[in-house]
Write an enzyme that holds these catalytic residues in place. Structure first.
Site, short mmCIF file in Angstrom:
data_model
loop_
_atom_site.label_atom_id
_atom_site.label_comp_id
_atom_site.label_asym_id
_atom_site.label_seq_id
_atom_site.Cartn_x
_atom_site.Cartn_y
_atom_site.Cartn_z
N ASN A 82 -103.32 -2.51 38.56
CA ASN A 82 -103.57 -3.40 39.69
C ASN A 82 -104.66 -4.36 39.25
OD1 ASN A 82 -104.25 -4.68 42.04
ND2 ASN A 82 -105.08 -2.86 43.07
N LYS A 134 -105.84 -6.84 40.70
CA LYS A 134 -106.62 -7.40 41.81
C LYS A 134 -106.75 -8.92 41.61
CE LYS A 134 -108.69 -2.89 42.34
NZ LYS A 134 -109.81 -2.08 42.80
N HIS A 187 -103.55 -1.09 50.13
CA HIS A 187 -104.72 -0.84 49.28
C HIS A 187 -105.98 -0.83 50.15
CE1 HIS A 187 -107.82 -1.28 46.25
NE2 HIS A 187 -106.93 -0.82 45.39
N GLU A 204 -108.75 -2.08 49.79
CA GLU A 204 -109.42 -3.38 49.91
C GLU A 204 -108.73 -4.23 50.98
OE1 GLU A 204 -109.28 -4.27 45.72
OE2 GLU A 204 -110.68 -2.62 45.38
N GLU A 213 -106.22 7.07 46.43
CA GLU A 213 -107.36 6.34 45.89
C GLU A 213 -108.58 6.56 46.78
OE1 GLU A 213 -105.83 2.91 43.20
OE2 GLU A 213 -106.25 2.11 45.16
N GLY A 229 -113.73 1.32 41.46
CA GLY A 229 -114.63 0.32 40.87
C GLY A 229 -116.07 0.79 40.78
N SER A 237 -111.42 4.50 39.18
CA SER A 237 -112.17 4.64 37.92
C SER A 237 -111.44 5.51 36.91
CB SER A 237 -113.59 5.16 38.19
OG SER A 237 -114.28 4.27 39.05
P1 13P Z 1 -110.63 0.95 39.51
O1 13P Z 1 -109.71 1.56 38.47
O2 13P Z 1 -111.27 -0.33 39.05
O3 13P Z 1 -111.59 1.94 40.06
O4 13P Z 1 -109.68 0.51 40.74
C1 13P Z 1 -108.77 1.41 41.24
C2 13P Z 1 -107.89 0.70 42.19
O5 13P Z 1 -108.30 0.28 43.25
C3 13P Z 1 -106.48 0.51 41.81
O6 13P Z 1 -105.72 0.06 42.88
#
Ligand code: 13P
Length: 250
Positions: A9, A11, A95, A97, A167, A173, A212
């Protein structure tokens, strides 16, 4: 046996130039990834470029979000049919976010799941608790609520056409990965809950871990019985790191 899946992903990252370099790097290192399925979910505007670069390769691609509506006066939105037009296999829905910064409710996410499925896309349904929710001991309640919205709208059989990604928001992140045991607990809970309704669907359901995940911790996580791969943010922006995770899943 469920096939492992590793999905990147990206982003809101990348440029025409950096995406070209990244995909060249991933394609060059894929020859020993023979068992795991691999996909990248790109910013919508770059999907045509990704399609051009990945067509004919073993790597699938998808979107990071999609409208629940099919067409019409929805300024700024992208329809499932548009993702299909550009060869997408997958689309991420719900997601954290999107839930946190764009106010997406469980019900809206369920409608997006339904729209994706109706269009023949594979929705990757993200679920997961915040740190506060974990500390309150309501992780399972939160994940159950997020799952149930889809099951109530579409029926449990619909999950056979999708993928679930657990997640934990506190692990995204932050460099703070859930331990394999913490992740397995929730993955086992998700599969168990689906199994109460349909054993066959539960058995076939790919449940990815996201938060992560890195080459250094992927193998341990994916070795757990209910962890079927990863949804990768930061590490998906480096061909070397992403391939490291793909090999671990393989
Ligand atoms: P990270 O791998 O950067 O922690 O992000 C995970 C994520 O949100 C994947 O959709």
């Amino acid at each position: 046996m469920r096939q492992p899946l590793v999905a990147g992903n990206w982003k809101m990252n990348g440029s025409l130039e950096s995406i070209g370099v990244l995909l060249d790097g991933i394609k060059a290192g894929m020859e020993d990834v023979t068992k795991a399925a691999v996909a990248v979910c790109a910013p919508a505007i770059y999907i045509p470029t990704v399609q051009q670069q990945l067509q004919g390769s073993a790597i699938a691609w998808g979107g990071q979000d999609v409208s629940a509506e099919s067409a019409g006066a929805y300024t700024g939105e992208i329809a499932t049919s548009m993702l299909k037009d550009f060869g997408c296999t997958y689309v991420i829905v719900g997601h954290s976010e999107r839930r946190a910064y764009h106010g997406e409710s469980d019900q809206l996410v369920a409608r997006k799941f339904a729209a994706a499925r109706a269009a023949g896309l594979v929705p990757i349904l993200c679920v997961g608790e915040t740190l506060e929710e974990r500390e309150q001991g309501i992780t399972e309640q939160v994940v159950a609520r997020q799952m149930d919205a889809v099951i109530e709208l579409e029926g449990v059989a619909a999950l056979a056409d999708g993928v679930v990604a657990y997640e934990p928001v506190w692990a995204i992140g932050t460099g703070k990965t859930a331990t394999p045991e913490q992740a397995q607990d929730v993955h086992g809970f998700i599969r168990g809950r689906v199994a109460e309704l349909d054993g066959g669907v539960a058995e076939g359901l790919q449940i990815l871990y996201g938060g992560s995940m890195k080459p250094g911790n992927a193998a341990e996580l994916i070795a757990k019985p209910d962890i079927d791969g990863g949804l990768i943010g930061g590490a998906a922006l480096s061909a070397e790191d992403f391939l490291g995770i793909c090999r671990a899943a393989n």
